[in-house]
Each structure stands twice: as C-alpha cells, then as structure tokens.
Design a protein around this motif. Sequence first.
Motif, PDB file in Angstrom:
ATOM      1  N   UNK A 199      -5.028  10.364   2.938  1.00  0.00           N
ATOM      2  CA  UNK A 199      -5.097  10.443   1.474  1.00  0.00           C
ATOM      3  C   UNK A 199      -4.911   9.063   0.849  1.00  0.00           C
ATOM      4  N   UNK A 200      -3.948   8.301   1.353  1.00  0.00           N
ATOM      5  CA  UNK A 200      -3.683   6.964   0.813  1.00  0.00           C
ATOM      6  C   UNK A 200      -4.835   6.011   1.114  1.00  0.00           C
ATOM      7  N   UNK A 201      -5.318   6.051   2.345  1.00  0.00           N
ATOM      8  CA  UNK A 201      -6.396   5.148   2.758  1.00  0.00           C
ATOM      9  C   UNK A 201      -7.661   5.427   1.940  1.00  0.00           C
ATOM     10  N   UNK A 202      -7.988   6.698   1.747  1.00  0.00           N
ATOM     11  CA  UNK A 202      -9.178   7.067   0.985  1.00  0.00           C
ATOM     12  C   UNK A 202      -9.069   6.601  -0.461  1.00  0.00           C
ATOM     13  N   UNK A 203      -7.895   6.790  -1.026  1.00  0.00           N
ATOM     14  CA  UNK A 203      -7.705   6.383  -2.411  1.00  0.00           C
ATOM     15  C   UNK A 203      -7.849   4.869  -2.557  1.00  0.00           C
ATOM     16  N   UNK A 204      -7.267   4.129  -1.654  1.00  0.00           N
ATOM     17  CA  UNK A 204      -7.386   2.668  -1.702  1.00  0.00           C
ATOM     18  C   UNK A 204      -8.833   2.218  -1.543  1.00  0.00           C
ATOM     19  N   UNK A 205      -9.608   2.931  -0.752  1.00  0.00           N
ATOM     20  CA  UNK A 205     -11.021   2.583  -0.565  1.00  0.00           C
ATOM     21  C   UNK A 205     -11.824   2.859  -1.841  1.00  0.00           C
ATOM     22  N   UNK A 206     -11.491   3.933  -2.543  1.00  0.00           N
ATOM     23  CA  UNK A 206     -12.217   4.274  -3.768  1.00  0.00           C
ATOM     24  C   UNK A 206     -11.772   3.407  -4.941  1.00  0.00           C
ATOM     25  N   UNK A 207     -10.474   3.126  -5.016  1.00  0.00           N
ATOM     26  CA  UNK A 207      -9.899   2.338  -6.115  1.00  0.00           C
ATOM     27  C   UNK A 207      -9.091   1.167  -5.553  1.00  0.00           C
ATOM     28  N   UNK A 208      -9.773   0.158  -5.015  1.00  0.00           N
ATOM     29  CA  UNK A 208      -9.044  -0.931  -4.347  1.00  0.00           C
ATOM     30  C   UNK A 208      -8.325  -1.881  -5.306  1.00  0.00           C
ATOM     31  N   UNK A 209      -8.694  -1.852  -6.576  1.00  0.00           N
ATOM     32  CA  UNK A 209      -8.064  -2.759  -7.541  1.00  0.00           C
ATOM     33  C   UNK A 209      -6.790  -2.124  -8.103  1.00  0.00           C
ATOM     34  N   UNK A 210      -5.675  -2.560  -7.568  1.00  0.00           N
ATOM     35  CA  UNK A 210      -4.352  -2.132  -8.046  1.00  0.00           C
ATOM     36  C   UNK A 210      -4.111  -0.631  -7.909  1.00  0.00           C
ATOM     37  N   UNK A 211      -4.273  -0.056  -6.720  1.00  0.00           N
ATOM     38  CA  UNK A 211      -3.972   1.367  -6.530  1.00  0.00           C
ATOM     39  C   UNK A 211      -2.459   1.609  -6.513  1.00  0.00           C
ATOM     40  N   UNK A 212      -2.060   2.756  -7.070  1.00  0.00           N
ATOM     41  CA  UNK A 212      -0.658   3.166  -7.002  1.00  0.00           C
ATOM     42  C   UNK A 212      -0.597   4.486  -6.247  1.00  0.00           C
ATOM     43  N   UNK A 213       0.201   4.537  -5.176  1.00  0.00           N
ATOM     44  CA  UNK A 213       0.253   5.684  -4.283  1.00  0.00           C
ATOM     45  C   UNK A 213       1.550   6.461  -4.494  1.00  0.00           C
ATOM     46  N   UNK A 214       1.424   7.771  -4.616  1.00  0.00           N
ATOM     47  CA  UNK A 214       2.579   8.651  -4.817  1.00  0.00           C
ATOM     48  C   UNK A 214       3.185   8.961  -3.447  1.00  0.00           C
ATOM     49  N   UNK A 215       4.386   8.474  -3.196  1.00  0.00           N
ATOM     50  CA  UNK A 215       4.910   8.445  -1.825  1.00  0.00           C
ATOM     51  C   UNK A 215       5.951   9.519  -1.523  1.00  0.00           C
ATOM     52  N   UNK A 216       6.192  10.475  -2.436  1.00  0.00           N
ATOM     53  CA  UNK A 216       7.284  11.430  -2.191  1.00  0.00           C
ATOM     54  C   UNK A 216       6.802  12.859  -1.968  1.00  0.00           C
ATOM     55  N   UNK A 217       5.542  13.046  -1.550  1.00  0.00           N
ATOM     56  CA  UNK A 217       5.055  14.400  -1.311  1.00  0.00           C
ATOM     57  C   UNK A 217       5.784  15.037  -0.130  1.00  0.00           C
ATOM     58  N   UNK A 218       6.075  14.227   0.879  1.00  0.00           N
ATOM     59  CA  UNK A 218       6.769  14.729   2.063  1.00  0.00           C
ATOM     60  C   UNK A 218       8.109  13.993   2.195  1.00  0.00           C
ATOM     61  N   UNK A 219       8.245  13.103   3.110  1.00  0.00           N
ATOM     62  CA  UNK A 219       9.487  12.339   3.265  1.00  0.00           C
ATOM     63  C   UNK A 219       9.229  10.906   2.808  1.00  0.00           C
ATOM     64  N   UNK A 220       9.885  10.507   1.752  1.00  0.00           N
ATOM     65  CA  UNK A 220       9.564   9.237   1.098  1.00  0.00           C
ATOM     66  C   UNK A 220       9.714   8.048   2.031  1.00  0.00           C
ATOM     67  N   UNK A 221      10.870   7.908   2.669  1.00  0.00           N
ATOM     68  CA  UNK A 221      11.149   6.706   3.450  1.00  0.00           C
ATOM     69  C   UNK A 221      10.603   6.786   4.875  1.00  0.00           C
TER      70      UNK A 221
END
Length: 483
Positions: free
Chosen positions: A216-238
């Motif tokens: 999900x993160x990789x795909x989003x970065x490929x579609x929106x490579x200019x300053x993507x912000x990824x939501x990191x707490x869907x599962x285990x954040x750290x």
Amino acid sequence: MDANKQLNLTMLCDFYELTMSNGYFQCGMKDRITYFDIFFRTVPDNGGFAIAAGLEQAVRYIQQLHFDDDDIAYLRGRNMFTEEFLQYLRDFRFTGDIWAVPEGTPIFPREPIMTVRAPAIQAQLVETYLLLTLNHQSLIATKANRVVRAAEGRTVLEFGSRRAQGGDGAVLGARAAFIGGCKGTACTVSDELFGVPAGGTMAHSWVQMFDSQYEAFKTYCEIYPDNPTLLVDTYNTLKQGVPDAIRAFNEVLKPRGLTKCGIRLDSGDMTYLTKKARKMLDDAGWQSCKISVSNSLDEHIIRDLLMQGAQIDMFGVGERLITARSEPVFGGVYKLTAVEDAAGNIIPKIKISENVGKITNPHFKKLYRFFGNDTGKAIADYLCVYDETVDDSHDLEIFDPEATWKRKTVYNFTAKELLVPIFKNGELVYKLPSLAEIQRYCAEQVDTLWDEVKRFDNPHNYYVDLSQKLWDIKYKLLRENNR
C-alpha cells in the motif's frame, strides 16, 4: 414544499421578525430609523479575546435580500399578515447603513462588532442571519486561533468536515478556521469556493485494501511521489508502520532523488510514538520526513504534547475545532440601541436586566482601539458616542466599566477606529479582502495583543472603556427606567 426550490436566506429568520415587522407596518413605524448593535458577552473557553469572522457572508446576504412569489404565498397562507404588508415585501431590499469590524480583528465582550442603521422592518428582518453567520464563524475562528497558538508555529490543518453540524458548518467552518490561522483543510469544496488550500493523502482503508501494508505504501509513493504522507498506525506503528514507510521511501523516492515525505499517526500515545518514530526515521537517513498527528486534538492536548517533547511537525485537528466542542456557542446578540425621531434626532435606547451583564450600552457609537506608540501593542478599547472624537495627542484617563474604581491613564498612544463602513444607503462601500489577506491581518492584529491577554488560563482582563459622555447617558437612562 417543492424539494427543488432554492433556499432563500431572506426567509432564514425567526418568525417573530416577521410578526414584529407586520406590526411596525400597521403602526406606521416601517420607515422609522433604528440602530442595532451586534456584540457578545463572554469569550469562549474563558479566553482573553475572540476573532471576528463571517462578514463576507453577511455582505452577500444583504445584497441578495428579497422575497419571491413562493415566499409571499407561504406567508399569505399563515393568515397572520396584512395584504398591504405582503405587497410591501414584494419590493423589499436593504436601503440602510452598516458598519463592522473587519474580519480577523480581535474583539472583546460588550463592544459592537457590527452596527445596523436602517428602517425598522429592514433592521429587524436581518437579525437572525447576521447573528448566525457572525456567531458561527467568529466561534470557529476563535477556536482555530487558540489551536494555532498552542502549536507554536507548527502547521495546523482543519480536518473536521465529517463531524461538522451540517454542510455549512463544514464549508464555512473551514473558511473561519483559515482566518484563525489554519494553513489548510480537508474540505475540498472550501478550496473550490474560498481558496482554503485543501489536501489529504490516505485513510486506513487504503492500507487495508492491499495484501500488505508495504505494498500500500509503495503503490502510493509511486502514484504520488512528490511529498507523500503515509498513515502508519493501521496495524503496529513501530514494528510495522514506520519500517514499511521507510522501506517505501527508500525504494521509490530515494532513487529519484526525492526527499520530501511524511508519516501520520491517528492513534496511540503520540508523545511516545513520535519520539520513537523520529529516531527511526533519522537513523534511516530520513531527517527530512515530517511527522503529523491527528485524533481528537485541541489546544490543550497540543500544548501538553509539546511540553512532553513530542516530535510533531503538523497537526490535523478535526471535531474539537470544527464544532468548537469545548464551548460550541458564541453568544452574540442583536440589540436596539437608538432610534431617530421625526426631526432626525438620535434617541438612545437601553435594555435593563437584573442580570447586570445583560444591560446594554445605548446610543449610536464609535469604537476605538488604542495602540501604544512605543510598543505597538493594544492598550484598551474605547466606546464613545458617534459625535465624539478622540484626541490621541493628549493623555486620557480610562476606567474599567466592570470596576469603576479601577482607573488607568493612557498616554503616547494612537487611536484607531475599528468599525468601518460596509453599506451606505443600501450600497456596498467596502472592498472585501481576499481570504489570504484576512488571515494575514488576523495574525498581525493578534500579535498586537500582550501575551497576558493571550493566555489560555486566567487571561488578563482587557480594558473596554466607555467615554464619560456615553457613561453619563447610560446611567441617566438607568435611573429614568428604574423609578
């Protein structure tokens, strides 16, 4: 009612505005010139000041005042109004004068933020909507300014559309939040209508749609490579979120030489998680990665997070901002302060109450703000009768109307009138500023307030003084009406 009929905001009025207006018409008072003030009595959240907002919508409303055939038919069907009054409404428009403080101005209790001078029916019928727009947007702008000041220079975005009270609450709330200092909104239509910058990246559903969080993160970065912000707490954040984000940044952004990116947390212990995430990002070489947080934030939570050393670059503030949840009513009122007699003389009027805070300041008034020439800071506000002027070349003694024994001498100051002409004889005479100009003006004016006034807890009581002439008129009316 025709579901396709467009809402006429002229009909957005309390029904008693219409019954009183019909009464004025029958009593021969429809053309009597009246003066009404809009003011508020207490600052939300026990703050030291509020922010004026909503004037542009008030202007648009005044310009479009009219009753259409369906409105007249509805009123006729109530069997309460004379046919002569209904015919009068067919040609209804606003022909009076309005003064107001510019949007973004810091305002204080019991001082007029708008004055309406108009024939009685006109002045009465506009009450509800003027209060509605000024109350709502001033409330949200005030709350937003508190949140922005708590963030201490970090970006604050308005995220509250889905929790707002209705469409206008979301759309105009985002506008007011921008005036208060928010940098943008999640509300797309507020960008389209008003130019409030809209933005956003992903929800948890985006992450859940893919077989893995990394995909999900990789795909989003490929579609929106200019300053993507990824939501990191869907599962285990750290354990999963931040490592998967770093991997996606490394594999998609780094080969392209891109360094702007971000992560967002929407749950958990924000202080602990952002500290840990910051170290993980820095150790991986992503010092440029920004950390943003959301999840039921307000000015108090933001202040506490920063005091605890949370590593946060941006705040997304939703329900507690867009609804002003801690105190969701602004409390502005619309009160008659004067009328004109047949000769054009202005006759002051007062409302008296056993609740001292509800006693009004009578007469057609001017509102001044005094600024210290040595500091540029606001010293006090000064209410006087319309025909008075302030000579700021001489010292002036003022007192706190709430404590008449408490006097203060103002010296080396510049006096500025705050109420500016908006309508003259029904014609707009005020150039509406852009929203960006209003936001800059708001920031500049808030900066003129002393830090003691801007405290969240036990702020300094800012002086709003009455001139001796106005004071004498007020207490003469009090004595006359208390016999």
